[in-house]
Design an enzyme around this catalytic site. Structure first.
Site, short mmCIF file in Angstrom:
data_model
loop_
_atom_site.label_atom_id
_atom_site.label_comp_id
_atom_site.label_asym_id
_atom_site.label_seq_id
_atom_site.Cartn_x
_atom_site.Cartn_y
_atom_site.Cartn_z
CD GLU A 1 11.68 -8.84 2.80
OE1 GLU A 1 11.35 -9.95 3.21
OE2 GLU A 1 12.73 -8.64 2.15
CG PHE B 1 3.11 -9.27 -0.42
CD1 PHE B 1 3.59 -7.97 -0.30
CD2 PHE B 1 1.85 -9.46 -0.96
CE1 PHE B 1 2.83 -6.89 -0.70
CE2 PHE B 1 1.08 -8.38 -1.38
CZ PHE B 1 1.57 -7.09 -1.24
N PRO C 1 12.47 8.72 -2.38
CG PRO C 1 13.24 10.63 -1.29
CD PRO C 1 13.24 9.94 -2.63
#
Lengths: 765, 293
Positions: free
Chosen positions: A732, A247, A659
């Protein structure tokens, strides 16, 4: 090869090829079964165990450390304190700047924040090191503490003139606007709280150092270690095949790594340092606290005339991190007059850092709350006001969007959510004690481009390997690179092996800024096509090839077989062909660097700094991912408890390489956004700057039961300007806009506008 | 982190357990389900000399009904309470409350005796036994003694148990006809300790026998005696509810922590009481929220 040379893809399995297929993660089974080896699980012989000792004051200095009792404890091998000269040199930062003013001191005597390392204790076992660390007698001289951004003694900070953005005359236009909304918005310190805490194993063999450490950027982190210890870059290898969440926190080496590696060198023995969960709240920085004073001026119809933003964010007293609160503000809406300025306030904290969508996330909280307030002020629907102010081009750069499917995102999201059934007035929807609110907010994240390098091998058994030092931090690098190679080579996905996460492997940028997929699929495709072309050339020309005399001038690779285009010649498996022509393998290494970086210095700079990055407006277009979040909250009228009941989010991220994985990334970002909106906040003891809730019991993250049904919708189309294969950033954008969507829904439910995150019960009762 | 060194003994009988306690005094800790004790050890908040594991004492578990009293052995697991038809029928408040304890894995190990002896102010069961007027039976060197629940909880993690005593069972009057209960708790995040909770019981259809207990509010589970008295005086009307909520100011000693301020807790206590009254006296409230809330 560009997108224009490839067949158009819709980004789903209907495309037939490997790219765009809904494949499960290659590393999934390894992780579920525990077979994936994380950094601290590496089996290394002869380990010694290190424990980091954090400062317990918020500012001041270490007067002295009495190590006698700790040294006498069983099993203790080494204690490092500020009294030890570790002999380290500064490392180059991501701007390719290397400090020249003296040594690098990761154990300084001066204390700038609570939790700063003041000692490292190394013993034969973790328990012995833990106990010995308790026996250190540390005397401090305490200084005055500035605990946080809103502390009375924090001051206004210093202006960041380079972040000032202005066009038109925003203040005059605001003053003249018939409708004004003006408010102050706050976001707290937030933390990465990755499931895998930080830590490392450092092992020296002579002048060669191997570091096992979770990493979003193996090459750059290896460079830091090399420079600290004055070694040639090739002497350091940083290994990180699997990462349990980064992250943004695992892109850089930190002081604790330098201290542990220095201890290993002194001891002549490999050292393992596990940064404890509480220490993960101070060993590196989370998202900086921010505040924004934001004013919108508009016509009576809600058409924006002016935006004025005055923001501030916190940094440490020993380093600079700018949480850019104006990152999204100028992009979202057409506005003729704009002014944004930001100040930076130094407080006693570890230097904050990048946390998923830095800047964009707090920025969107303010602008997307404010536009909702404007909608209320002029009596417009929150969706309608976004269309009235739709930005047809980048209002700041004055460049056309490469692709911006925000209208589609709003329309398809609204349709799936049932937005048309929303009643306008706050407090107008309820179910018993529960007030129901529907909120909307949008988000954005820039397309950032860079360069990458990959090696592709076609092996004698007909399988293939993709090799690069890029990392997979859970987003799916292994999988999409295998898909890319499978499609380019005509070899089945199942027969592609991918090796990642090692600084000894070909170069790659940081797995950050939502760019790695776009960069590395481009590099792998380039290498794979070159490998395929080499194989075809051999097949056409080698004296032992069955295609030598077929008269074909090219060949087709599909399903691991090679054949002539007209289908009238032989059909031979790739492995069989390699056997016939006596080749063990085809091996091709390619990079996407431009000519001016094709030097040893240029390559090293490209793989280890941010200086070769191209921003979203570097070319003729302004390129960004976009999203729209629709939220239903249920607020208990008397208790003030908030539950997110359902969410629909629509995304334009260009073409999706997989996807299933993209949706997973979006949902992960959305869940993080729910935490940001309702739960997450680093609470600081104002007396000593300590983060009080430095554990996962008290730093609240959403549990599964707090996460509602989330539906994500893809409205993207391939963006030929954004990347080689047409994708924009995925990782993000999902978090951006979630918090304001929830805050807007809470307003709709309760009539209370909450401008300070997280939204807690006491703001509503 | 790992626990500091400790000795461990698994006893087979209460006498053995009492002997171990006598030998080690305050250095001994009883290990029941371990769901609070073991984390506390691993966090090094506790450093006992010895753990006395009473899990092997067969007759400490079980649920039995006799003479209008439900007897629950101290080692009875939360999951057993959750699944017990006797509890569902005769102590429905307990059946409702145990569902809110942690997660299934915790309920499979945790015990009622352990929960009461640990006396975490945010735990559900201590408040329940207060509302239920339970009797807590302890065994010590001089035999058994019975402690009223209202005398049992002394302070933060502090009970009337002596260091040489073991909680052996809980005795609860079985539900009478017409008995009603209410139970609510609040947490910002699912599964977390309650930031405020209420367990209330009326032995008949009126307010005369009402007992209201709170958890997660102060340093120990508390009976809201003033609120109950206000409802006895005014009946379960809006006036009674308003008087009861006012009385909470004197009944409770709310505390501030990271989750909630004392003032917010007091507000939540009032809302919890109104919700509980609505459950207990739907007729008095006319079944409509407005009349009582």
């Amino acid at each position: 090869m560009t997108l224009l040379d490839t067949p158009r893809k819709h980004g789903d399995a209907s495309d037939g090829g490997a790219i765009g297929a809904r494949l499960s993660r290659l590393d999934g089974k390894l992780k579920i079964t525990g077979a994936a080896t994380y950094a601290l699980e590496q089996p290394v012989d002869g380990l010694a165990y290190a424990v980091l000792v954090p400062a317990t004051i918020g500012a001041g200095r270490v007067a002295r450390i009495d190590v006698a009792a700790a040294k006498a404890a069983p099993g203790v091998r080494l204690i490092l304190t500020p009294d030890d000269d570790l002999g380290l040199q500064p490392a180059t930062d991501w701007n390719n700047v290397r400090a020249s003013d003296g040594p690098y001191v990761p154990l300084p005597r001066d204390i700038a924040y609570n939790g700063q390392p003041v000692a490292l204790v190394v013993a034969d076992s973790l328990e012995q090191a833990t106990e010995a660390a308790r026996r250190l007698a540390i005397a401090y001289e305490e200084g005055p503490v500035t605990p946080g951004l809103d502390s009375p003694n924090a001051g206004e900070g210093s202006p960041l003139d380079q972040l000032s953005v202005a066009w038109g005359d925003a203040e005059a236009a605001l003053a003249a606007a018939p409708v004004r909304v003006e408010a102050e918005y706050h976001t707290p310190r937030e933390y990465h709280a990755a499931m895998e805490p930080h830590g490392l194993i450092a092992r020296w063999e002579g002048d060669r150092l191997t570091v096992w450490e979770p990493s979003q950027w193996t090459h750059s982190m290896a460079r830091s270690y090399a420079e600290w210890f004055g070694l040639p870059p090739e002497n350091v290898r940083l290994v990180s095949p699997f990462v349990g969440g980064g992250f943004g926190s695992k892109g850089f080496s930190y002081g604790f790594g330098a201290i542990a590696a220095a201890a290993a060198r002194r001891l002549g023995r490999p050292v393992k340092l596990a940064v404890t969960r509480p220490q993960n709240f101070a060993a590196y920085g989370g998202r900086a606290a921010t505040r924004q004073s934001l004013a919108l001026g508009a016509t009576e119809d809600g058409v924006l005339q002016a935006i004025v933003l005055r923001g501030a964010s916190e940094t440490s007293t020993v380093g600079t991190w700018v949480e850019q609160v104006g990152a999204a503000t100028p992009l979202m809406y057409a506005v003729p007059n704009f002014s944004a300025r930001q100040r930076l306030v130094a407080v006693n904290t570890v230097t904050p850092g990048a946390l998923r969508a830095p800047g964009k996330t707090p920025s969107a909280f303010a602008i997307e709350s404010a536009i909702d307030e404007l909608a209320c002020a002029v009596g417009a629907d929150p969706l309608e006001i976004r269309l009235r102010n739709y930005a047809e081009e980048d209002p700041q750069a004055r460049k056309p969007w490469s692709t911006r499917r925000m209208r589609e995102a709003l329309a398809e999201g609204a349709e799936a959510f049932g937005w048309a059934r929303r009643s306008r007035e706050p407090r107008s929807m309820r179910d018993g004690h529960q007030l129901i609110g529907w909120g909307l907010a949008t988000g954005t994240f820039p397309v950032i481009r860079n360069y990458g390098e990959a090696l592709v091998r076609i092996l004698a058994d007909g399988s293939a390997e993709v090799v690069t030092g890029a990392t997979d931090i859970g987003q799916g690098t292994y999988t999409i690179l295998a898909q890319t190679a499978a499609e380019a080579l005509g070899i089945p996905f199942e027969r592609i092996d991918v090796r990642l996460g090692d600084s000894a492997l070909p170069g790659a940028p940081v797995a950050g800024g939502s760019k790695l997929a776009g960069v590395m699929t481009g590099a792998v495709q380039k290498a794979a096509i070159a490998a395929r072309d080499e194989l075809i050339a051999l097949a056409l020309n080698d004296p032992n090839s069955p295609f030598r005399d077929t008269g074909a001038n090219t060949l087709i690779l599909a399903d691991g077989r090679i054949s002539a285009p007209r289908g009238d010649g032989p059909v031979v498996s790739v492995g069989e062909l390699l056997g016939r022509i006596g080749r063990e393998r085809i091996e091709v290494r390619r990079d996407t660097l431009p000519d001016h970086l094709q030097t040893p210095e240029g390559r090293f700079r490209a793989w280890t700094t941010m200086t070769t990055v191209q921003g979203p407006t570097a070319g003729d277009y302004s390129m960004h991912s976009w999203c729209a979040h629709f939220v239903e909250v249920r607020v208990d009228e008397d208790f003030g408890t908030i539950r997110v009941a359902r969410m629909v989010s629509a995304f334009d991220c260009g073409r999706l390489y997989n996807p299933k994985l993209a949706e997973s990334q979006w949902k992960g970002g959305i869940i993080m956004g729910i935490g940001m909106a309702l739960l997450e906040e680093g609470l600081v003891d104002s007396r000593n700057g300590r983060v009080i809730n430095n554990n996962l019991g008290d730093y609240l993250l959403p549990t599964n039961a707090d996460v509602p049904d989330i539906r994500v919708i893809d409205v993207g189309i391939p963006d030929p300007h954004a990347s080689a294969l047409g994708g924009k950033g995925v990782g993000e954008v999902g978090i951006v806009g979630v918090a304001p969507a929830i805050a807007n829904a809470v307003f709709h439910a309760t009539g209370r506008r909450v401008r300070r995150l997280p939204i807690t019960l006491d703001a509503l009762v | 982190m790992k626990a500091p060194d400790f000795d461990y003994v698994r006893v087979r009988s209460l006498d053995e357990a009492l002997a171990a306690l006598a030998a080690h005094g305050e250095g001994a800790r009883i290990l029941a389900g371990g769901q609070s004790l073991v984390p506390a050890l691993n966090l090094r908040l506790l450093a006992p000399e010895i753990l006395v594991d009473i899990g092997g004492i067969a007759d400490l578990s079980g649920i039995a009904l006799a003479d209008g009293t439900i007897r629950i052995g101290a080692m009875t697991r939360h999951a057993d309470l959750e699944r017990s038809p006797e509890i569902a029928r005769h102590v429905p408040l307990l059946a409702r409350a145990v569902r809110e304890i942690g997660h299934p894995a915790i309920r499979n190990r945790g015990t009622i005796g352990g929960s009461l002896a640990h006396a975490d102010p945010a735990s559900e069961l201590p408040a329940c036994v207060l509302a239920l007027e339970a009797r807590i039976v302890a065994r010590g060197p001089s035999g058994e003694r019975t402690i009223a629940a209202s005398d049992f909880f002394r302070g933060l993690y502090e009970t009337a148990l002596g260091p040489d005593e073991i909680l052996v069972r809980i005795e609860i009057p079985a539900a009478a006809a017409g008995e009603r209960f209410a139970f609510h708790e609040l947490a910002r995040r699912h599964g977390d300790y309650a930031m405020a909770g209420i367990a209330a019981l009326a032995r008949d259809t009126g307010a005369a026998t009402l007992r209201i207990a709170y958890f997660g509010i102060g340093s120990r589970p508390m009976l809201a005696a003033g609120a109950a008295a206000a409802l006895r005086d005014h009946g379960a009307s809006e006036a009674g509810a308003a008087a009861a909520v006012r009385a909470l100011g004197a009944d409770l000693e709310p505390q501030s922590d990271l989750q909630a301020s004392a003032a917010l807790r007091m507000h939540l206590a009032g809302v919890l009481l109104r919700r509980a009254l609505k459950d207990l006296f739907p007729d008095a409230a006319g079944g409509r929220e407005e009349e009582i809330a």
